[in-house]
Design an enzyme around this catalytic site. Structure first.
Site, PDB file in Angstrom:
ATOM      1  N   HIS A   1       0.812  -1.212   0.000  1.00 47.62           N
ATOM      2  CA  HIS A   1       0.000   0.000   0.000  1.00 47.62           C
ATOM      3  C   HIS A   1       0.849   1.267   0.000  1.00 47.62           C
ATOM      4  O   HIS A   1       0.533   2.238  -0.675  1.00 47.62           O
ATOM      5  CB  HIS A   1      -0.901  -0.033   1.236  1.00 47.62           C
ATOM      6  CG  HIS A   1      -1.907   1.057   1.290  1.00 47.62           C
ATOM      7  ND1 HIS A   1      -3.057   1.041   0.541  1.00 47.62           N
ATOM      8  CD2 HIS A   1      -1.928   2.207   2.003  1.00 47.62           C
ATOM      9  CE1 HIS A   1      -3.757   2.124   0.799  1.00 47.62           C
ATOM     10  NE2 HIS A   1      -3.096   2.855   1.685  1.00 47.62           N
TER      11      HIS A   1
ATOM     12  N   HIS B   1     -10.414   3.023  -0.991  1.00 47.58           N
ATOM     13  CA  HIS B   1     -10.545   2.692   0.427  1.00 47.58           C
ATOM     14  C   HIS B   1     -11.336   1.394   0.537  1.00 47.58           C
ATOM     15  O   HIS B   1     -12.351   1.315   1.230  1.00 47.58           O
ATOM     16  CB  HIS B   1     -11.196   3.842   1.209  1.00 47.58           C
ATOM     17  CG  HIS B   1     -10.408   4.211   2.428  1.00 47.58           C
ATOM     18  ND1 HIS B   1     -10.966   4.599   3.598  1.00 47.58           N
ATOM     19  CD2 HIS B   1      -9.072   4.215   2.646  1.00 47.58           C
ATOM     20  CE1 HIS B   1     -10.008   4.849   4.483  1.00 47.58           C
ATOM     21  NE2 HIS B   1      -8.861   4.625   3.927  1.00 47.58           N
TER      22      HIS B   1
END
Ligand SMILES: Nc1ncnc2c1ncn2[C@@H]1O[C@H](COP(=O)(O)OP(=O)(O)O)[C@@H](O)[C@H]1O
Ligand SMILES: [Mg+2]
Lengths: 234, 718, 83, 83
Positions: free
Chosen positions: B39, B85
């Site tokens: 990430h 998200h």
């Protein structure tokens, strides 16, 4: 015409209303930060704009209604000068008792943002004198707690006094459940105090003030106020 | 602590020890585990992302900053970026989606831009399942629950349903900001001797190691692997926006960075590394919400609504007074030093001492294996004969237009404030792009968001190219010249060779289309590991393209036919059913190969479409996308309240012609006095006059007959 | 001393409780057929420094009056316990 | 028998209480300097038909699990009284 727009932490339509009023009337509009102690003395019109003051936490408008600047707003109102609350501003006016009533969650329990039709039922006050009686106008709404509530006897009273200025309706002007997206009692969208100088409404006239934004019905409100102030001042 | 508990692989740990010349301590290990997670480090995709073209005449800032910026003239810039998200929203739909919106807004804010609009790309699972209803309800509430109070309108988006998202819903949030080009704030301009200021909320134990969490597959029982959920406070974010913009106006910010994944560590070390300086951080000065927080917790906390800024020491008291005005916490938590040392002190103890450049970069790329899926031939094994042809296509149109994918998305966007800030000229509704005005300028900004997972699943290269092309076509038809693109690459694990191949191929397809159509990529985001033990998402690249409309006169709207207008179809008449909504409806799964990407035809189309809009040659125009020509016609009828009667003299099988997808195609409504010039503009491109607008039905001789009123009803689900 | 004050706020009789109705409906829809009614209100906890339980109660009561409760639509009750 | 069930729902320790924070600040700003902290939660009243107090409690507990409480961030307590 001198306008002051009160900004609370979390207000978010302050810049919009400043833009619309100055664009339409060509007059000066000043922002007033809630921590300021007073509203400029020359002010004719105080606007409490939409948004989520204090995050809409606890109850919409509750915390803003109890902040120090509201003492000046109440004084301004008690002198017979104009106060306009839009959306969260309306909630703040009811929470501070400048207007009767309370706002409950929309009947859908969701936030609703869309165009609405309104019937203008009172045109003898400074805010609406340029509208025709029973004119159907289109303003958008954008709120989660906009269901206007008042106990039955008080409701009867404001109806009898003719304090209802705007009512939700259908495109053809019918006052029915159909046009009443948030479920307000008696389809009430906006009311005025008995003196006629404090108006609160949930829909957003500043979002209906320019053609490129999709409509100009709201511009009439700014022109009404300007006309009235110019006349009074002269 | 073993390095694997910190999330590091063996080769990564070795690289770390080698660079340091020693073993990292526990706090350093935890930090590196998060910073070198997928990430934060983009380790799997860095080489792939370099395939995107990133330069162009309008690009002011490309990838590498918090967001990209394009020049729209008059000294104005538009900053934009999309971010995912996904994992947080799968676990806690409301909070996950809400903090997604908050996070991307801070990316835009970090450049000194005022956030002016958001869009949301939502991918939901089987629409029949209660699980999907709960997730989508929570996610939509979360997006509105954050975007509405914070005062940034949500002006559009994309919603897509497919059962592959049932366990892994996707939430991609995009934000656009407006900035004067001479007032852009960079994250690369810190100098030794300056102060590091933390502004915003207090730091708590929220979402610690959330970044790492985003990079692991969701376990079946998410309750047991429950991370700390971050709670968003849009009220504070609104104050943060105003405070940062006031600080910028007053010239007090030297450099700025939002705090997203991996919080303080990521933001501060990034500024240090990009600016070529070192930093000393004093963790005992960080305003904390909870007692007893360990340095590693402070380092990695993902508490929301915080910004990191570099300011001159002499300006610190001025900065503090503005923070106080906006009721925000602020503290000097470090200082910039010469060199490359990134040091964290807790009181007098040095708890971390790492090279700044090591933290955010230098992660070894894993070099995943790539292989062509063995079932490709099987996937492509499709002939139109597999779908029996029936002359009457009315029931099919009815089904498509009322399907969750194509019907009106009002239940979603009415929960969003679409208009606050008074710039929304075209918001969400029956249209493919959203349009914003820029006050004080004639210019309008168009933005479109697209994704086409079924085609990417069948042929990632073609699907990727089609996704980008579709977005640009929609803009061009509306009169918006594409200036730049952002994208979010949502995929399952890259560690499966076939899945890495899909990822690579779709990036190549997207890149090819961007290059061909001169639309550079200025920002983006990658979200991998969107899979559970039993399910993996379709390859889902999502793009957001920003375009420029020179003035309102040159803007072409859609859905506004007038009685008597001539309805033209432009484009080739051989679209494909592969990966189309019609095919899904008929067969339940995608099959075959989508249309090949034809760069020449695409750019030819864009030029003519732009010309059409700019010269005002049409009254209404719509690019053909999901659901094909028939759906485009239906949508025009629905908004216009007018029908059309036509006979199709095109030799293609009619369901292919009417429901096929792909390639540059559009329909236009042209008033009679513009026909000559319109035809002239499209000379040399396939063009057919279909009908005159009029009547109460959409009627295609032999194939379709449906009342406009009925179309409206079923599309709106009334 | 710090007192833990628990304030329960609920809508007055006669005030439309949309949320309560919706909660009740979704519960009965998911099989809880023995549910008669539901109402949704607020639960506010305050930690107040005061010399006595009575003083803490008074303070909490004033806060309810001043801000926490809108008496047009809401009623409330207060419970105080020493920490 | 119908039991009146009172459910108090509050945020877990460590979860940011955005409302509580803002309410506390507004109260201390308006002079309540002896307020240490505030937290805002939900108060749900359920009227449940059941044979016994225990059964009513169990039912309420299941409803909390199923729908009323988001166990990621919230805790709750239940009190039952006979009507
Ligand atoms: N998640 C969303 N948020 C806001 N607007 C949306 C969202 N999804 C769709 N819309 C709006 O609805 C319209 C159609 O959306 P889209 O998902 O592209 O469906 P279609 O494939 O039918 O075009 C567009 O105007 C778009 O902006
Ligand atoms: Mg679309």
């Amino acid at each position: 015409m001198h306008t002051a727009v009160v900004i609370f932490p979390g207000s978010n339509c302050d810049r919009d209303v400043i833009h619309a009023v100055s664009e339409i009337t060509g007059s000066v509009v000043v922002p007033v930060w809630h921590k300021d102690t007073a509203i400029p003395t020359s002010t004719d019109l105080v606007i409490i704009p939409g948004g989520f003051s204090y995050g809409d936490y606890l109850r919409c408008g509750a915390m803003a209604a109890r902040s120090p600047i509201m003492a000046s707003v109440k004084k301004h109102a008690s002198q017979g000068k104009l106060v306009l609350g839009i959306c969260n501003g309306f909630q703040i006016l009811t929470e501070s008792k400048l207007l009767p009533g309370a706002m409950l969650a929309n009947k859908t329990l969701t936030f609703i943002c869309k165009q609405c039709f309104l019937k203008v039922e009172k045109t003898d006050i400074p805010f609406t004198l340029k509208y025709k009686n029973d004119q159907i106008v289109q303003f958008p709404i954008a709120h989660h707690e906009g269901l206007y509530f008042l106990p039955q006897d008080s409701l009867r009273e404001i109806e009898q006094n003719g304090q209802v200025v705007f009512r939700y309706c259908t495109s053809s002007g019918e006052i029915s459940e159909d046009g009443n997206s948030n479920g307000s009692l008696n389809n009430i969208a906006g009311i005025v105090n008995r003196q006629g100088n404090v108006l609160g409404l949930m829909p957003h006239p500043e979002r209906a003030s320019e053609r490129i934004m999709g409509g100009t019905d709201g511009a009439l409100m700014w022109n009404s106020i300007k006309t009235w102030i110019d006349r009074e001042g002269a | 602590m073993h390095y694997s508990e910190a999330g590091l692989r063996e080769n990564e740990y070795k690289a770390l020890v080698e660079t340091l010349g020693r073993e990292p301590n526990e706090c350093e290990l935890l930090i590196m585990g998060v910073m070198w997670s997928e990430h934060c480090s983009y380790k799997s995709t860095k080489p792939l992302l370099s395939l995107f073209p990133t330069e162009g005449k309008s690009v002011v800032l490309g990838p590498g900053e918090n967001a990209g910026i394009v020049d729209i003239g008059d000294g104005n810039g538009i900053a934009f970026k999309v971010e995912s998200h996904n994992h947080p929203s799968a676990v806690a739909p409301f909070q996950g989606a809400a903090t997604g919106v908050g996070g991307i807004i801070r990316d835009i804010l970090a450049l000194g831009a005022r956030p002016i609009a958001s869009l949301d790309g939502l991918f939901f699972g089987d629409p029949e399942l209660q699980k999907t209803k709960n997730l989508s309800d929570g996610i939509v509430r979360g997006i509105g629950g954050y975007g509405n109070p914070v005062g940034v309108p949500t002006v559009g988006g994309k919603t897509f349903y497919d059962k592959s998202y049932t366990d892994n819903p996707l939430v991609n949030a995009m934000c656009l900001g407006h900035v004067k080009l001479d007032q852009i704030i960079s994250s690369q301009t810190a100098l030794p001797g300056q102060a590091v200021v933390l502004l915003g909320s207090k730091t708590g134990r929220d979402g610690i190691a959330g970044a790492a969490f985003a990079s692991i597959e969701l376990s079946e029982d998410t309750k047991s692997s429950r991370p700390n959920i971050q709670i968003g406070d849009p009220f504070v974010e609104k104050l943060l926006i105003e405070a940062c913009l006031e600080l910028k106006e007053k010239g007090l910010i030297v450099s700025m960075q939002d705090m997203g994944a991996a919080g303080i560590t990521s933001s501060s070390s990034e500024i240090a590394a990009k600016s070529g300086v070192g930093m000393i951080m004093y963790f005992d000065r960080v305003p904390l919400r909870e007692t007893g927080m360990e340095p590693w917790e402070i380092a990695l906390s993902e508490s929301q609504e915080r910004m990191l800024m570099i300011v001159e020491f002499e300006n610190v008291s001025h900065v503090m007074s503005i923070a106080e005005k906006w009721d925000l916490d602020a503290a000097v938590i470090g200082e910039v030093i010469e060199g490359n040392d990134y040091i964290i002190k807790d009181g007098e103890t040095i708890v971390v001492d790492l090279p700044a450049t090591l933290i955010g970069s230098d992660c070894p790329s894993p070099d995943w294996e790539s292989s062509v899926p063995s079932d490709l031939a099987e996937k492509w094994n499709f002939s139109v004969e597999n779908i029996p042809f029936n002359n009457d296509l009315t029931p099919d149109l009815r089904d498509l237009i009322s399907s969750p994918n194509l019907r009106e998305k009002k239940w979603i966007y009415e929960q969003y404030d679409q208009m606050v800030q008074l710039n929304t000229v075209t918001g969400p509704g029956n249209n493919d792009i959203s349009v914003l005005r820029i006050k004080g300028s004639e210019k309008l900004v168009g933005v479109s968001m697209e994704s086409d997972p079924w085609k990417c699943y069948l042929d990632p290269y073609r699907g990727g190219a089609e996704t980008v092309a579709r977005s640009i076509r929609a803009l061009a038809v509306a009169g918006a010249e594409p200036l730049g693109m952002t994208n979010c690459l949502n995929y399952p694990s890259p560690e499966i060779p076939e899945q890495f191949w899909e990822l690579s191929e779709s990036v190549k397809g997207m890149a090819a289309c961007c290059s061909e159509l001169d639309c550079p990529v200025v920002s983006g985001n990658v979200s991998l590991y969107n899979e559970t033990a039993s399910q993996r998402i379709l390859p889902t690249p999502l793009v957001g393209v920003v375009g420029l409309i020179r003035n309102e006169k040159e803007m072409l709207r859609c859905g506004c036919w007038k009685e008597g207008d001539h309805i033209f179809y432009v484009g080739l008449s051989d679209p494909s059913l592969s990966g189309s909504h019609y095919q899904m409806h008929k067969m339940g799964s995608p099959k075959g190969r989508p249309l090949i990407f034809n760069g020449q035809a695409e750019s030819d189309f864009v030029a003519r479409a732009l010309g059409t809009a700019r010269k005002g040659l049409a009254r209404s125009g719509r690019a053909i996308a999901g659901g094909g020509l028939a759906s485009a016609l239906a949508k025009e009828c629905i908004s216009s309240g007018i029908g059309a009667e036509m006979k199709l003299n095109i030799p293609t099988r009619k369901d292919i012609l009417l429901f096929g997808e792909g390639g540059p195609r559009a329909i236009y409504a042209v008033p009679s006095d513009k026909i000559v010039e319109f035809r002239h503009t499209w000379r040399g491109f396939p063009i057919v006059m279909l009908a005159k607008a009029g009547g109460k039905s959409l009627y295609i001789e032999g194939h379709l007959n449906i009342k406009v009123e009925e179309l409206q009803k079923i599309w709106r689900q009334e | 001393m710090t007192f833990h004050t628990r304030i329960l706020i609920y809508l007055k009789e006669g005030v439309l409780d949309t949320q309560g109705k919706t909660v009740a409906k979704s519960l009965t829809d998911s099989g809880y057929s023995n549910l008669r009614n539901a109402r949704v209100g607020k639960y506010i906890q305050l930690w107040i420094d005061a010399d006595s339980r009575e003083k803490a109660y008074e303070e909490a009561d004033r806060m309810c009056d001043d801000l926490l409760v809108n008496e047009l639509i809401e009623d409330y009750s207060i419970e105080v316990e020493e920490q």
